[in-house]
Scaffold this motif. Structure first.
Motif, PDB file in Angstrom:
ATOM      1  N   THR A  59       8.745 -11.094  -5.738  1.00  0.00           N
ATOM      2  CA  THR A  59       8.726  -9.651  -5.042  1.00  0.00           C
ATOM      3  C   THR A  59       8.260  -8.651  -6.351  1.00  0.00           C
ATOM      4  O   THR A  59       8.159  -9.212  -7.606  1.00  0.00           O
ATOM      5  N   SER A 131      19.748 -10.887   1.198  1.00  0.00           N
ATOM      6  CA  SER A 131      19.480 -10.583   2.608  1.00  0.00           C
ATOM      7  C   SER A 131      20.498 -10.820   3.712  1.00  0.00           C
ATOM      8  O   SER A 131      21.183 -11.917   3.662  1.00  0.00           O
ATOM      9  N   GLN A 171      18.502  -6.626   6.385  1.00  0.00           N
ATOM     10  CA  GLN A 171      18.666  -5.781   5.258  1.00  0.00           C
ATOM     11  C   GLN A 171      18.599  -6.446   3.773  1.00  0.00           C
ATOM     12  O   GLN A 171      19.140  -7.405   3.885  1.00  0.00           O
ATOM     13  N   SER A 189      18.348  -1.175  -1.546  1.00  0.00           N
ATOM     14  CA  SER A 189      18.143  -1.921  -0.492  1.00  0.00           C
ATOM     15  C   SER A 189      17.561  -1.056   0.690  1.00  0.00           C
ATOM     16  O   SER A 189      17.453  -0.077   0.597  1.00  0.00           O
ATOM     17  N   ASP A 190      16.730  -2.235   1.544  1.00  0.00           N
ATOM     18  CA  ASP A 190      16.212  -1.412   2.595  1.00  0.00           C
ATOM     19  C   ASP A 190      16.153  -2.510   3.634  1.00  0.00           C
ATOM     20  O   ASP A 190      16.113  -3.707   3.507  1.00  0.00           O
ATOM     21  N   ARG A 192      14.366  -3.773   7.411  1.00  0.00           N
ATOM     22  CA  ARG A 192      13.059  -3.802   8.219  1.00  0.00           C
ATOM     23  C   ARG A 192      13.070  -4.812   9.343  1.00  0.00           C
ATOM     24  O   ARG A 192      13.939  -5.763   9.276  1.00  0.00           O
ATOM     25  N   VAL A 220      10.257 -10.702   5.478  1.00  0.00           N
ATOM     26  CA  VAL A 220      10.481  -9.196   5.777  1.00  0.00           C
ATOM     27  C   VAL A 220       9.575  -8.636   5.007  1.00  0.00           C
ATOM     28  O   VAL A 220       9.518  -8.209   4.089  1.00  0.00           O
ATOM     29  N   LEU A 223       8.945  -3.741   2.687  1.00  0.00           N
ATOM     30  CA  LEU A 223      10.303  -3.274   2.148  1.00  0.00           C
ATOM     31  C   LEU A 223       9.759  -2.123   1.237  1.00  0.00           C
ATOM     32  O   LEU A 223       8.710  -2.092   0.615  1.00  0.00           O
ATOM     33  N   GLN A 224      10.454  -1.107   1.139  1.00  0.00           N
ATOM     34  CA  GLN A 224      10.474   0.051   0.163  1.00  0.00           C
ATOM     35  C   GLN A 224      11.729   0.056  -0.636  1.00  0.00           C
ATOM     36  O   GLN A 224      12.722   0.405  -0.002  1.00  0.00           O
ATOM     37  N   ARG A 234       6.671  -0.478  -2.581  1.00  0.00           N
ATOM     38  CA  ARG A 234       6.615  -1.510  -1.193  1.00  0.00           C
ATOM     39  C   ARG A 234       6.460  -2.864  -1.853  1.00  0.00           C
ATOM     40  O   ARG A 234       5.437  -3.035  -2.639  1.00  0.00           O
ATOM     41  N   THR A 236       7.198  -7.319  -0.188  1.00  0.00           N
ATOM     42  CA  THR A 236       7.577  -8.197   0.988  1.00  0.00           C
ATOM     43  C   THR A 236       8.570  -9.143   0.475  1.00  0.00           C
ATOM     44  O   THR A 236       8.089  -9.828  -0.616  1.00  0.00           O
TER      45      THR A 236
END
Length: 250
Positions: A59, A131, A171, A189-190, A192, A220, A223-224, A234, A236
């Motif tokens: 990431t 997650s 999450q 955290s985010d 989606r 996922v 994600l932001q 952003r 993934t």
């Protein structure tokens, strides 16, 4: 002469009866195997657990209004999940259908950060990717015995390959990420849309109990995250995992 013939016939009949009775008491011949019992009817509710081990895709996040880019590489991590589902049984010849709800969590610890192309030593890099989420899954089961046209009590009937996948929500947390020189620079955290793709084999080991060995790709996207200095990024989160599970039918 007639009396002698009658006596011989009676002795022969008695010997035949005695031999048959002895054979019945002795059971199967040496080296023979009793046939496996046919697996229970596949239709019905089931519950189980699914655990995985594998690697997460890198990431990234930015800091300094985008002037500094940080790429995160991870150690091998784990997944733990619980599921409850319904097996509809055969829907097309030897092909069966299952639907399930699954809830699980995964965690991968940082191996190293790469900052603007320069790799930071692992001892100076820290943080975790975590997650938590749920999926609605669907699977196709392939009954090899039916497809091959062999008896339902054969060993082949206990081996059931499957393919499938699911969609859901996850999450995702980039937890306390940073390097020793700067401290924590990302802790956000985010949540989606998430999806998974899976394939494997189910092995009937006991009546109504199935061992599951498989592969899963979980992702996922989009994600932001917001760094400690307010910079938005952003990315993934995705992972490839080998899974081992157990299903028990009601």
């Amino acid at each position: 002469m007639t009396r002698t013939l009658a006596l011989a016939t009676a002795l022969s009949a008695g010997l035949g009866l005695t031999t048959a009775t002895a054979a019945d008491m002795a059971g199967p011949a040496r080296g023979s195997f009793a046939p496996l019992a046919a697996p229970a009817s596949p239709a019905g509710f089931y519950f189980g657990t699914r655990n995985g081990f594998g690697g997460a895709r890198d990431t990234r996040f930015d800091v300094g209004a985008g002037a500094v880019n940080v790429t995160n590489q991870y150690e091998m991590g784990f997944y733990n999940g619980l599921m409850i589902g319904y097996n509809f049984g055969p829907v097309l010849g030897g092909v069966g259908l299952r639907g399930e709800l699954e809830f699980g969590r995964s965690q991968f610890s940082i191996k190293t950060h790469t900052v603007n192309g320069a790799r930071v030593a692992g001892i100076d890099s820290f943080g975790d990717l975590r997650s938590y989420g749920g999926f609605a899954n669907a699977f196709l089961d392939f009954n090899l015995a039916t497809l091959a046209g062999v008896p339902a009590d054969s060993l082949l009937a206990r081996i059931t390959p499957y393919i499938g996948g699911g969609i859901g929500y996850s999450q995702v947390e980039l937890r306390r990420m940073g390097v020793s020189a700067t401290g924590v620079i990302m802790d956000d955290s985010d949540g989606r849309f998430a999806y998974n793709l899976a394939a494997g084999v189910g092995i009937s080991i006991f009546e109504r109990t199935t061992l599951e060995i498989g592969y899963r790709y979980l992702a996922v996207p989009d994600l932001q995250f917001v760094a400690r200095d307010g910079t938005r990024t952003r990315t993934t989160a995705a992972a490839n995992m080998v899974t081992l599970g157990m299903r028990r039918q009601f």
